[in-house]
Design an enzyme around this catalytic site. Sequence first.
Site, PDB file in Angstrom:
ATOM      1  N   ARG A   1       0.934  -0.944   0.033  1.00  0.00           N
ATOM      2  CA  ARG A   1       0.243  -0.177   0.069  1.00  0.00           C
ATOM      3  C   ARG A   1       0.895   1.258  -0.047  1.00  0.00           C
ATOM      4  O   ARG A   1       2.044   1.319   0.547  1.00  0.00           O
ATOM      5  CB  ARG A   1      -0.927   0.070   1.353  1.00  0.00           C
TER       6      ARG A   1
ATOM      7  N   GLU B   1       0.751   7.001  -2.332  1.00  0.00           N
ATOM      8  CA  GLU B   1       0.170   7.960  -1.744  1.00  0.00           C
ATOM      9  C   GLU B   1       0.270   9.034  -1.872  1.00  0.00           C
ATOM     10  O   GLU B   1       1.442   9.503  -1.984  1.00  0.00           O
ATOM     11  CB  GLU B   1       0.375   7.561  -0.163  1.00  0.00           C
TER      12      GLU B   1
ATOM     13  N   HIS C   1      -1.366   0.168  -9.964  1.00  0.00           N
ATOM     14  CA  HIS C   1      -2.117  -0.800  -8.988  1.00  0.00           C
ATOM     15  C   HIS C   1      -2.664  -1.927  -9.883  1.00  0.00           C
ATOM     16  O   HIS C   1      -3.932  -2.488  -9.834  1.00  0.00           O
ATOM     17  CB  HIS C   1      -3.309  -0.224  -8.361  1.00  0.00           C
TER      18      HIS C   1
END
Length: 337
Positions: free
Chosen positions: A248, A274, A295
């Site tokens: 992540r 992020e 992703h």
Amino acid sequence: MHPTPTTRPRALFAMGRRHRDAMFPPAEIQRLTACVDIDPDHVAEDLTDEPALADVEILITSWGCPVLDEEVLARAPALKAIVHAAGSVKHHVTQACWDRGVLVSSAPAANAVPVAEYTVAAILFANKRVLEIGGLYREHRAPLDWSRRFPGFGNYRRTVGVVGASLVGRKVIELLRPYDLDVLLADPYVSTLRAAAMGVRLVEPDELVEASDVVSLHAPELPETRHLMDARRLGLMRDGATLINTARGSLVDTDALTAEAATGRIHAVIDVTEPEVLPAASPLYTLPNVLLTPHIAGSLGGELHRITSSALDEIERYCAGEPFAHAVHHAALATSA
Ligand SMILES: NC(=O)c1ccc[n+]([C@@H]2O[C@H](COP(=O)([O-])OP(=O)(O)OC[C@H]3O[C@@H](n4cnc5c(N)ncnc54)[C@H](O)[C@@H]3O)[C@@H](O)[C@H]2O)c1
């Protein structure tokens, strides 16, 4: 033996329609309707005024499922099971579901396979300097002395650091076994003995980062994993080492990575960021030593059918009165994805 039609539990798809369409082609629908009572064309993307909730026993969920809060549960008095045809259930399975004792199953093990495959491909290409050499070849249109340029490169006796013996991390370790690579592991929940049984050496995160040619992140997004790779740890990476993040975006300090990668000292293969998506002006899109993918490490295309198959296995187990093979336990969520 499947239950007879009269005893078949009512089921409902609750997910984004495009996911139902991609994951449940006719053969899978046939398998599903053999054991549950479902309108296969009806996909609930919004559960606010969903009449089918009234007698549903099994919710078949996936990406795009609305949050299953108290209000939704109040309108689903017969709900006994949630079979999630995807990975993490944290987005939609709320405390109200656990309080009600609803059984929950998910398919992160099936989704871990393509992530691990992507990671192993990235590790092998990183050690061989494939992207960099491809770029130089495109530029010079002639072979150069690669061994002089990249002393010690290649996939013989290099060190890979795996952060997190998660489903994905363990699969990466398993897939790396045939290669001549040393694998280090950092995971506060794994004992030295268990690591040795996996064929890896357990070390502290700093030691892993300092000793690895490739550092690959596989820990879940948790408060304690936020910025696990901060400016200090990125600075500990070996010159020319590669950071892979398929976990992540929050595990890496994006600004610190951007600054460190901009010097050209380290390389990065980044599938999650992020924020996700990064601003269009982010240098991470264009730096030659960074490969940024949107992703895609998890299941896509035909890989989605591995998840479907896992979910259908679970539904058949439920209908046969057997326990789920991939039950999600509330207590485990504190340390899992
Ligand atoms: N890129 C993608 O498309 C994609 C797809 C699937 C999963 N993921 C991500 O991959 C990661 C792994 O997913 P998973 O389902 O295998 O996870 P998981 O739920 O199996 O991970 C749980 C395990 O992580 C380890 N762990 C927990 N805290 C840790 C810490 N502080 N440091 C190191 N290890 C720690 C523990 O061994 C724990 O048992 C997650 O971040 C997940 O979100 C990404």
